[in-house]
Each structure stands twice: as C-alpha cells, then as structure tokens.
Motif scaffolding. Structure first.
Motif, short mmCIF file in Angstrom:
data_model
loop_
_atom_site.label_atom_id
_atom_site.label_comp_id
_atom_site.label_asym_id
_atom_site.label_seq_id
_atom_site.Cartn_x
_atom_site.Cartn_y
_atom_site.Cartn_z
N PRO A 169 112.37 1.12 37.63
CA PRO A 169 113.84 1.21 36.95
C PRO A 169 113.82 0.56 35.75
O PRO A 169 113.35 -0.72 35.60
CB PRO A 169 114.84 0.89 37.84
N PHE A 170 114.39 1.02 34.78
CA PHE A 170 114.86 0.09 33.58
C PHE A 170 115.98 0.28 32.97
O PHE A 170 116.75 1.41 33.23
CB PHE A 170 113.60 0.53 32.50
N CYS A 171 116.40 -0.45 32.06
CA CYS A 171 117.65 -0.50 31.31
C CYS A 171 117.47 -1.02 29.92
O CYS A 171 116.66 -1.74 29.59
CB CYS A 171 118.94 -1.24 31.76
N ILE A 172 118.05 -0.12 28.73
CA ILE A 172 117.75 -0.53 27.48
C ILE A 172 119.17 -0.50 26.71
O ILE A 172 120.07 0.19 26.95
CB ILE A 172 116.83 0.70 26.82
N ASP A 173 119.43 -1.67 26.08
CA ASP A 173 120.52 -2.18 25.41
C ASP A 173 120.25 -1.82 23.99
O ASP A 173 119.31 -1.91 23.40
CB ASP A 173 120.91 -3.63 25.57
N GLY A 174 121.30 -1.36 23.13
CA GLY A 174 121.23 -1.18 21.75
C GLY A 174 122.29 -1.65 21.03
O GLY A 174 123.55 -1.41 21.61
N VAL A 175 122.18 -2.17 20.08
CA VAL A 175 123.70 -2.74 19.37
C VAL A 175 123.40 -2.04 18.06
O VAL A 175 122.73 -1.95 17.08
CB VAL A 175 123.56 -4.14 19.03
N SER A 176 124.58 -1.36 17.55
CA SER A 176 124.68 -0.52 16.28
C SER A 176 125.29 -1.53 15.16
O SER A 176 125.72 -2.73 15.33
CB SER A 176 126.07 0.42 16.28
N LYS A 177 124.90 -1.11 13.97
CA LYS A 177 125.11 -1.91 12.90
C LYS A 177 126.40 -1.49 12.21
O LYS A 177 126.42 -1.87 11.30
CB LYS A 177 124.10 -1.75 11.78
N SER A 178 127.27 -0.73 12.97
CA SER A 178 128.60 -0.43 12.76
C SER A 178 129.70 -1.66 12.58
O SER A 178 129.07 -2.71 12.95
CB SER A 178 129.09 0.35 13.69
N SER A 179 130.62 -1.46 11.80
CA SER A 179 131.53 -2.68 11.52
C SER A 179 131.92 -3.31 13.17
O SER A 179 132.16 -4.52 13.07
CB SER A 179 132.71 -2.32 10.70
N SER A 180 132.23 -2.78 14.00
CA SER A 180 132.30 -3.02 15.29
C SER A 180 131.31 -3.72 16.24
O SER A 180 131.41 -3.97 17.46
CB SER A 180 133.28 -2.01 16.07
N THR A 192 107.43 -3.22 26.16
CA THR A 192 107.94 -3.92 25.08
C THR A 192 108.25 -3.02 23.84
O THR A 192 107.28 -1.76 23.72
CB THR A 192 107.08 -4.95 24.54
N LEU A 193 108.84 -3.22 22.65
CA LEU A 193 109.00 -2.33 21.75
C LEU A 193 107.71 -1.77 21.20
O LEU A 193 107.45 -0.87 20.50
CB LEU A 193 110.21 -2.87 20.67
N ALA A 194 106.71 -3.03 21.07
CA ALA A 194 105.45 -2.56 20.28
C ALA A 194 104.66 -1.68 20.96
O ALA A 194 104.03 -0.79 20.51
CB ALA A 194 104.89 -4.29 20.09
N LEU A 195 104.64 -1.95 22.54
CA LEU A 195 103.95 -1.02 23.40
C LEU A 195 104.60 0.59 23.16
O LEU A 195 103.69 1.40 23.53
CB LEU A 195 104.01 -1.47 24.81
N THR A 201 117.01 -4.18 23.18
CA THR A 201 116.44 -5.04 24.36
C THR A 201 116.18 -4.01 25.61
O THR A 201 116.92 -3.38 26.00
CB THR A 201 117.32 -6.05 24.96
N ILE A 202 115.11 -4.44 26.25
CA ILE A 202 114.50 -3.66 27.44
C ILE A 202 114.38 -4.51 28.57
O ILE A 202 113.90 -5.54 28.66
CB ILE A 202 112.95 -3.19 27.21
N THR A 203 115.22 -4.01 29.83
CA THR A 203 115.39 -4.91 31.02
C THR A 203 114.53 -3.86 32.02
O THR A 203 114.97 -2.81 31.99
CB THR A 203 116.58 -5.18 31.21
N THR A 204 113.58 -4.60 32.60
CA THR A 204 112.89 -3.88 33.79
C THR A 204 113.04 -4.70 35.09
O THR A 204 113.27 -5.93 35.29
CB THR A 204 111.32 -3.69 33.32
N ALA A 205 112.92 -3.74 36.26
CA ALA A 205 113.04 -4.39 37.46
C ALA A 205 111.41 -4.91 37.59
O ALA A 205 110.51 -4.54 37.18
CB ALA A 205 113.40 -3.46 38.39
N PRO A 206 111.35 -5.58 38.67
CA PRO A 206 109.96 -6.15 39.19
C PRO A 206 108.96 -4.89 39.77
O PRO A 206 109.48 -4.03 39.94
CB PRO A 206 110.35 -7.04 40.43
#
Length: 140
Positions: free
Chosen positions: A112-123, A82-85, A101-106
């Motif tokens: 394996p993992f995937c991390i999503d990030g969303v920008s604070k840009s106008s788009s 998690t982000l706190a860890l 957001t962190i997504t991990t496999a079982p």
C-alpha cells in the motif's frame, strides 16, 4: 461680391464651431469608473481560474504518479519507490506542483502507498492519492 463671400465664409465657420462636439469631463469619468468596476469584478475571477488550473495540474500529477507506482511494483520491484525511480514509468512533476511525497507501508503488506501533493496555488492546496482510492483533498 467679396463682402458676400466673407459673410458666407463667416457663416460657415460659425456652423463648424457649433457642430464640433466632444465628450465632457463627466462622461469620461463615468466611462473610467465603469471600466474600474468591471476590472474589479474580472480580476478575482481570473485569479480563481489560475488557482483551479494549478490544483488540476497537481491532481493530474498524482494520478500519473499512482499509475507509475503500480507499474513499478508490477515490474517486481521491492524497494520503496522514489520520484527518481518513477521517471522511467512515465512520472514527471509539472510546474503546478510544489512538492510530492510518497509514503509506503513496510514490505510484505501488499505494497500500500499514499502520495501527497501540494499545489502552487495561492492557498497551497494539499491533495493525496492512495493505492485503493482516487485523488482527494487532504494529507496521507
């Protein structure tokens, strides 16, 4: 004598009146219009640079999170990160990032993992980073 002085003074006053020149209203309007055109060109470019900087901040956050997750798993952790860890491993979300957001496999599947990030840009540009790839646009 007074008459010659008065004539000289009157002549000097008339010369001063002729030499005093200023800007006409048309010249001032032209300058204001030119400044308006330059501002209309510069402001969108400036806003685009801000969005690019915010997107770069998100990319940097995701790269740091990837390094933190790898360090987390290298230390032998088995729980989903998690982000706190990840804070002790050097991850801290910047002000340019809206959400991560962190997504991990079982467990047991090679972590394996995937991390999503969303920008604070106008788009609100979305980026992702996976365990085997770098930061790219898109979702996990």
């Amino acid at each position: 004598m007074i008459r010659s002085i008065s004539e000289a003074l009157a002549h000097k006053r008339s010369e001063l009146g002729q030499k005093e020149k200023g800007f006409t209203l048309i010249e001032l309007l032209v300058v204001v219009i030119i400044i308006g055109i330059l501002a209309a060109i510069a402001i969108p470019i400036f806003l685009g640079q801000q969005d690019s900087a915010k997107d770069a901040g998100v990319k940097s956050d995701l790269a740091t999170a990837k390094i933190a997750i790898v360090s987390y798993y290298t230390d032998g952790a088995t729980a989903a990160p998690t982000l706190a860890l990840l804070a002790p491993y050097g991850y801290a979300k910047s002000d340019n990032t809206e959400s991560v957001t962190i997504t991990t496999a079982p467990t047991g599947s090679g972590t394996p993992f995937c991390i999503d990030g969303v920008s604070k840009s106008s788009s609100s540009t979305k980026f992702k980073v996976t365990h085997n790839a770098g930061v790219v646009k898109g979702n996990c």
